[in-house]
Design a protein around this motif. Structure first.
Motif, PDB file in Angstrom:
ATOM      1  N   ALA A  87      26.260  18.714  -9.628  1.00  0.00           N
ATOM      2  CA  ALA A  87      25.850  19.927  -9.471  1.00  0.00           C
ATOM      3  C   ALA A  87      26.244  20.397  -7.861  1.00  0.00           C
ATOM      4  O   ALA A  87      26.494  21.315  -7.346  1.00  0.00           O
ATOM      5  N   LEU A  88      25.743  19.523  -6.994  1.00  0.00           N
ATOM      6  CA  LEU A  88      25.914  19.399  -5.328  1.00  0.00           C
ATOM      7  C   LEU A  88      27.604  18.923  -5.099  1.00  0.00           C
ATOM      8  O   LEU A  88      27.841  18.898  -3.919  1.00  0.00           O
ATOM      9  N   GLY A  89      28.442  18.656  -6.263  1.00  0.00           N
ATOM     10  CA  GLY A  89      29.697  18.516  -6.002  1.00  0.00           C
ATOM     11  C   GLY A  89      30.261  17.107  -5.546  1.00  0.00           C
ATOM     12  O   GLY A  89      31.062  16.817  -4.988  1.00  0.00           O
ATOM     13  N   LEU A  90      29.232  15.998  -5.888  1.00  0.00           N
ATOM     14  CA  LEU A  90      29.349  14.579  -5.527  1.00  0.00           C
ATOM     15  C   LEU A  90      30.228  13.973  -6.907  1.00  0.00           C
ATOM     16  O   LEU A  90      29.611  14.309  -7.943  1.00  0.00           O
ATOM     17  N   GLU A  91      31.119  13.113  -6.741  1.00  0.00           N
ATOM     18  CA  GLU A  91      31.462  12.341  -7.623  1.00  0.00           C
ATOM     19  C   GLU A  91      30.423  11.335  -8.104  1.00  0.00           C
ATOM     20  O   GLU A  91      29.744  10.614  -7.158  1.00  0.00           O
ATOM     21  N   VAL A  92      30.244  10.977  -9.237  1.00  0.00           N
ATOM     22  CA  VAL A  92      29.092  10.135  -9.867  1.00  0.00           C
ATOM     23  C   VAL A  92      29.572   8.778 -10.194  1.00  0.00           C
ATOM     24  O   VAL A  92      30.314   8.784 -11.245  1.00  0.00           O
TER      25      VAL A  92
END
Length: 251
Positions: free
Chosen positions: A192-197
């Motif tokens: 949701a924060l725009g980080l790849e996981v």
């Protein structure tokens, strides 16, 4: 961004412990660069290696050799020190994953403490990003750490799944399920924060399924188990079996 289980799931193969075997006796065998080539042939999506400050396994020459040996993206795990920053800027790997590092530990224990170290890490990350590296932070599945990773300018978070793996090994289903809930929540927040996981640490054939099924996770980094399993069935077979189990879990 929104996580979906039909996202491709990549496998990064960590070759550190090929170097551990070599260093136990000295000399040049087994060769980490050869392991990287074999991993590429077996279908790995990337190669991970951790250049530790004490050089206990991967050496500086290995980093250069692996970069030359494969066409896959190279993910350089390293401590957030000035020496390591200089090495990363010199070699320009595809990705840099910042990890905590203590000399007395056997392996990376716990995640990086990002929250509370915002200013230093933001300044540290900036030149790496400017040089074209995708910067990842290896963190615990904790809301405060995920939010801090977004604040300091990381593009990726790799969730430390070691506690989950330990609970699986101990047969503690309640603790395992609680840790899985933390991992699902952290992955959803990061996405949701725009980080790849990404996720990694302690994964094997028996426990990889539930982690591979986390919708937002797009990459698993696995090393120690694959190198150990290669002693019995070969590296090619170990990687192909891991990919099979990842795909089944994703489906």
């Amino acid at each position: 961004m929104n996580g979906r289980t039909d996202q491709p799931l990549r496998l990064g193969v960590n070759i550190d412990h090929v170097a551990t075997l070599r260093n136990a006796r000295g000399g040049s065998d087994p060769d980490p660069a050869r392991a990287a080539r074999l991993a590429q042939q077996a279908g790995a999506d990337g190669i991970t290696l951790h250049l530790r400050e004490d050089r206990r396994h991967i050496l500086d020459a290995d980093l250069s050799a692996v970069i030359d040996a494969v066409t896959l993206p190279i993910n350089l795990e390293m401590a957030a020190t000035q020496e390591m920053q200089r090495i990363a800027l010199s070699h320009r790997p595809h990705a840099v994953c910042l990890v905590p590092e203590r000399r007395e530990e056997r392996t990376t224990e716990g995640g990086l403490e990002v929250a509370g170290d915002d200013n230093r890490l933001r300044e540290y990350i900036t030149p790496l990003r400017d040089a074209g590296a995708r910067v990842s932070l290896f963190i615990a599945p904790d809301e405060a750490q995920v939010e801090a990773a977004a604040r300091v300018g990381a593009q990726v978070v790799e969730l430390h799944v070691g506690a989950y793996a330990e609970h699986c090994a101990a047969g503690d289903d309640a603790a395992r399920n609680a840790e899985l809930r933390r991992l699902f929540a952290a992955a959803a927040l990061a996405d949701a924060l725009g980080l790849e996981v990404h996720a990694g640490h302690g994964l094997n054939f028996d426990n990889v399924g539930p982690i591979a099924a986390i919708p937002e996770v797009v990459e698993l980094n696995i090393g120690h188990f694959l190198i150990g399993e290669a002693v019995f069935i070969g590296l090619d077979a170990a990687i192909r079996e891991m990919r099979r189990k990842m795909l089944l879990a994703r489906m």
